[in-house]
Design an enzyme around this catalytic site. Structure first.
Site, PDB file in Angstrom:
ATOM      1  N   GLU A 121       0.873  -1.177   0.000  1.00  0.00           N
ATOM      2  CA  GLU A 121       0.000   0.000   0.000  1.00  0.00           C
ATOM      3  C   GLU A 121       0.907   1.223   0.000  1.00  0.00           C
ATOM      4  OE1 GLU A 121      -2.408   0.664   3.457  1.00  0.00           O
ATOM      5  OE2 GLU A 121      -3.883   1.834   2.352  1.00  0.00           O
ATOM      6  N   HIS A 186      -5.663   6.246  -1.853  1.00  0.00           N
ATOM      7  CA  HIS A 186      -4.892   7.355  -1.276  1.00  0.00           C
ATOM      8  C   HIS A 186      -4.706   8.413  -2.350  1.00  0.00           C
ATOM      9  CE1 HIS A 186      -4.025   6.007   2.805  1.00  0.00           C
ATOM     10  NE2 HIS A 186      -4.087   4.789   2.313  1.00  0.00           N
ATOM     11  N   HIS A 207      -9.734   0.700   0.258  1.00  0.00           N
ATOM     12  CA  HIS A 207     -10.670   1.166   1.297  1.00  0.00           C
ATOM     13  C   HIS A 207     -11.564   2.325   0.847  1.00  0.00           C
ATOM     14  CE1 HIS A 207      -7.280   3.807   2.238  1.00  0.00           C
ATOM     15  NE2 HIS A 207      -6.646   2.921   2.963  1.00  0.00           N
ATOM     16  N   ASP A 265      -7.882  -4.069   6.933  1.00  0.00           N
ATOM     17  CA  ASP A 265      -6.903  -2.985   7.086  1.00  0.00           C
ATOM     18  C   ASP A 265      -6.403  -2.954   8.537  1.00  0.00           C
ATOM     19  OD1 ASP A 265      -5.251  -0.872   6.394  1.00  0.00           O
ATOM     20  OD2 ASP A 265      -6.831   0.638   6.437  1.00  0.00           O
ATOM     21  N   LEU A 299      -7.586   8.363  11.075  1.00  0.00           N
ATOM     22  CA  LEU A 299      -7.684   6.918  11.281  1.00  0.00           C
ATOM     23  C   LEU A 299      -6.431   6.242  10.746  1.00  0.00           C
ATOM     24  CD1 LEU A 299     -11.419   6.243  10.309  1.00  0.00           C
ATOM     25  CD2 LEU A 299     -10.414   6.165  12.594  1.00  0.00           C
TER      26      LEU A 299
HETATM   27 ZN   LIG Z   1      -4.684   3.088   3.641  1.00  0.00          ZN
END
Ligand SMILES: [Zn+2]
Length: 371
Positions: A121, A186, A207, A265, A299
């Site tokens: 990631e 992202h 996500h 995650d 988060l």
């Molecule tokens: Zn992430």
């Protein structure tokens, strides 16, 4: 060995018996006389977590022993296959991670979730949407020669790329041409840049709704593209905090069960309770089940697991077969793994026995119940 229960099949739940021999499902006999049952356990295929940074106190980037600890802790939550997932780090650190995972995979513990390769990631993420990733480690694809990425390829199954970065589209086609599944994420991308990223070969979305523009009717971005491009998958962290439960039905109506991929995650502190910890080089803390970058409200992954995620989707009104598909069939199909994930003759006997309230009772990996 025979296992009796409410079998979670592709489109329905049916009382029946699975016969397991030599590690695979050898026979399935459905009980056509059985009426509705609320006592027998459910039998589901083993869960598959494609995006998990750690679990049970172990971080995927901490070496072989930590990978073993993480695999064992995940298995006890019903996860029978997974991708250890790295956060952004210097390229030589990612090469070291890749080498460690490859060496470890050869003798990963038989009583742990099975690694299917690994997930990166980063580091090709947008600084404006970095979330818990260390900004010092982020790179633009145009600045990195492909030769520097060659040592990462063996075992690399999934990689997140922000499609609006310089050189991202070329990188996406380079990766997909080498068998790597690319997930957009992202990202501050406009809807046009996101669609172009999918056009270059990306087939998933990291996500959904997190670290990207929301569904804004005047400046839509990656989330809108992900939901409207029919063939692409979306990862969903089903933990109340990352996506408001009111949106789950929207997602499940726009995405067929084969395109919705539940991921945890999770970070190392998952499964251990509250406390301070670390995600890559970033200090994080967990309080009341909420993982954040230390001292902020950003988060930083989750402390959930796929058993909880399935349970929450069902509570939100998704059918049990569809919720289980999102934790089994969908992630496996995304990777192109076909030998497991269905209750069908010839499939690997990776199974989860769930109590009527959907908590994990027992887990079978490759035909063996794991104590
Ligand atoms: Zn992430």
């Amino acid at each position: 060995m025979a296992i009796v229960g409410r079998l979670i099949l592709a489109r329905r739940v049916a009382v029946g018996r699975l016969t397991v021999a030599e590690g695979v499902i050898a026979a399935i006999d459905l009980d056509h006389e059985a009426g509705p049952d609320d006592v027998l356990p459910y039998i589901a295929p083993g869960f598959v977590d494609l995006h998990v940074h750690g679990f049970g106190g172990f971080d995927a980037m901490d070496g072989a022993d930590a990978l073993s600890g993480m695999a064992r802790a995940l298995l006890r939550r019903g996860v029978t296959s997974f991708l250890p997932t790295a956060v952004s780090a210097p390229l030589d650190g990612l090469v070291a991670f890749a080498t460690t995972v490859r060496d470890w995979m050869a003798d990963a513990p038989a009583d742990g979730a099975e690694p299917l390769g690994f997930n990166l990631e980063g580091p090709f993420l947008a600084p404006a949407r970095r979330g818990a990733h260390d900004p010092a480690h982020l790179l633009a694809p145009a600045d990195v020669p492909r030769a520097a990425l060659d040592p990462l390829l063996d075992g690399l199954r999934l990689m997140t790329v922000a499609p609006e970065l310089d050189g991202a589209r070329e990188l996406i086609s380079w990766l997909t041409g080498r068998g790597v599944v690319v997930s957009l994420g992202h990202s501050e991308a406009s809807v046009e840049a996101a669609v172009a990223g999918y056009g270059a070969g990306a087939t998933s979305t990291t996500h959904l709704f997190n670290a990207m523009r929301g569904i804004d009717h005047r400046s839509p971005g990656l989330a809108a593209a992900a939901l409207t491009e029919e063939r692409v998958c979306v990862e969903l962290i089903a933990d109340d905090m990352h996506v408001h439960p009111a949106l789950w039905p929207l997602v499940s109506r726009l995405k067929s069960p084969d395109r919705l991929v539940l991921v945890s995650d999770a970070m190392a502190l998952a499964g251990t309770g509250d406390g301070p910890g670390r995600l890559g080089s970033v200090a994080v803390e967990v309080r009341d089940g909420r993982a954040t970058v230390a001292g902020t409200t950003t988060l930083a992954g989750s402390v959930t697991a796929l058993d909880d995620a399935v349970d929450r989707l069902v509570a939100a009104g998704v059918t049990i077969p569809d919720a289980v598909a999102a934790a089994t069939r969908a992630p496996l199909a995304l990777l192109g793994v076909a030998d497991r994930g269905h209750l069908a003759v010839g499939q690997r006997a990776d199974l989860v026995e769930l109590a009527p309230n959907l908590t994990v009772q027992r887990v079978m990996r490759a035909g063996r119940w794991i104590p």
